[in-house]
Write an enzyme that holds these catalytic residues in place. Structure first.
Site, PDB file in Angstrom:
ATOM      1  N   ASP A 117      66.221  90.705  26.563  1.00  0.00           N
ATOM      2  CA  ASP A 117      65.890  89.355  26.123  1.00  0.00           C
ATOM      3  C   ASP A 117      66.871  88.934  25.016  1.00  0.00           C
ATOM      4  O   ASP A 117      68.063  89.190  25.126  1.00  0.00           O
ATOM      5  CB  ASP A 117      64.418  89.297  25.679  1.00  0.00           C
ATOM      6  CG  ASP A 117      63.905  87.891  25.458  1.00  0.00           C
ATOM      7  OD1 ASP A 117      63.705  87.173  26.453  1.00  0.00           O
ATOM      8  OD2 ASP A 117      63.701  87.518  24.294  1.00  0.00           O
ATOM      9  N   ASP A 248      61.711  88.655  37.278  1.00  0.00           N
ATOM     10  CA  ASP A 248      61.806  87.963  35.993  1.00  0.00           C
ATOM     11  C   ASP A 248      61.933  86.456  36.217  1.00  0.00           C
ATOM     12  O   ASP A 248      62.757  86.010  37.022  1.00  0.00           O
ATOM     13  CB  ASP A 248      63.017  88.485  35.227  1.00  0.00           C
ATOM     14  CG  ASP A 248      63.072  88.018  33.786  1.00  0.00           C
ATOM     15  OD1 ASP A 248      62.164  87.285  33.359  1.00  0.00           O
ATOM     16  OD2 ASP A 248      64.016  88.405  33.083  1.00  0.00           O
ATOM     17  N   HIS A 276      60.006  90.554  33.404  1.00  0.00           N
ATOM     18  CA  HIS A 276      60.879  90.445  32.232  1.00  0.00           C
ATOM     19  C   HIS A 276      60.790  91.643  31.295  1.00  0.00           C
ATOM     20  O   HIS A 276      61.799  92.063  30.729  1.00  0.00           O
ATOM     21  CB  HIS A 276      60.503  89.168  31.474  1.00  0.00           C
ATOM     22  CG  HIS A 276      61.399  88.844  30.327  1.00  0.00           C
ATOM     23  ND1 HIS A 276      62.750  88.560  30.488  1.00  0.00           N
ATOM     24  CD2 HIS A 276      61.159  88.754  28.991  1.00  0.00           C
ATOM     25  CE1 HIS A 276      63.281  88.303  29.304  1.00  0.00           C
ATOM     26  NE2 HIS A 276      62.342  88.415  28.385  1.00  0.00           N
TER      27      HIS A 276
END
Length: 294
Positions: A117, A248, A276
């Site tokens: 991320d 994701d 994710h």
């Protein structure tokens, strides 16, 4: 404004020590104290989180690797057990500067980075600037380049980073409560107890300021991201393990392809059913892959 020791202790008291049995360490910055985990001895593995997570995200990795490696997992300002000052800008570039200061303070050498991320650009900013001090890279569902002009990200950044959803994040912890769950490939893996650990550190609107800034900066930090990508030659020959959740909703196969085209020495493992947060969804398989890679 910095958190009082009482406030930090109150947050820490809510942690399930069976899940997160680690000793707390703190690094003082001009804006407040940064919390980090530092477990084990040996080659340092620096683990960098994104939104709305904290070092709790890497607990399985720390448990699984600290018998052979020194595992360092940071909580950015505004997350986890770190201070949540109301006079900090919470820009990803500022988080990257804090991480660099912590690495310098700890005198880490020959680093392995594990990023996901927003941890991607924040952590790899150091790798791009100090490539000789970086040994290997583990990359999970992230980016390192400007996405300005990409409708997928333009929409997400303008909507989730806009005034209405930002209000929902600050008032109702919308990112941790709603978006995080939506980003899982298998929603059942986000149990109430695990989810609780991502929600309680963000107890009020001031505590959620950092979580509200990140969506806006997907486009807002485009110049910084573009500048990072211009330095990509500095890391292209680093051994890289790319781990990708194929369900994701944020980072797609398109971004995976970009990573694969960058590195000259990489291995990719795809997780078809994961979303994710791979550190939660596929940690057992990832630890096997990381064991081989390291």
């Amino acid at each position: 404004m910095k958190n009082s020791q009482t406030e930090i202790s109150k947050i820490a008291s809510k942690i399930n020590k069976d899940l997160y049995p680690f000793e707390s360490n703190y690094f003082e910055t001009e804006f407040g104290k940064i919390h980090y985990v530092d477990e084990g001895k040996g080659q340092p593995i620096v683990m960098v989180h994104g939104n709305p997570t904290w070092s709790f995200l890497y607990r399985h990795f720390i448990n699984g690797l600290s018998d052979k490696y020194r595992c360092i997992a940071i909580d950015h300002l505004g997350f986890g057990l770190s201070d949540k000052p109301n006079d900090f800008d919470y820009l990803p570039s500022s988080h990257a500067a804090n991480l660099e200061k912590l690495i310098t303070h700890l005198k880490l050498k020959n680093i392995v980075f594990v990023v996901q991320d927003w941890g991607g650009p924040i952590g790899l900013s150091y790798a791009l600037n100090f490539p000789k001090n970086v040994n290997k890279l583990v990359i999970m569902n992230t980016f390192l380049w400007s996405v300005r002009g990409d409708k997928h990200y333009e929409f997400f950044s303008s909507f989730v980073g806009g005034s209405f959803v930002r209000f929902l994040i600050l008032r109702f912890n919308f990112f941790a409560n709603v978006i995080m769950k939506a980003a899982y490939g298998n929603k059942k893996l986000l149990t109430k107890e695990i989810h609780r650990h991502y929600k309680f550190p963000l107890a009020n609107s001031v505590d959620r300021m950092a979580s509200g800034v990140f969506p806006r900066e997907i486009i807002g930090s485009s110049d910084w991201l573009a500048a990072l990508w211009e330095k990509r030659e500095n890391i292209k020959d680093k051994p890289a393990l790319i781990l990708w959740g194929m369900k994701d909703i944020a980072f797609r196969e398109k971004e995976l392809d970009t990573w694969q085209s960058l590195f000259t020495n990489s291995k990719t493992t795809q997780f078809p059913d994961a979303g994710h947060y791979l550190q939660e969804e596929s940690y057992e398989a990832i630890l096997i892959e990381m064991g081989k890679f390291l």
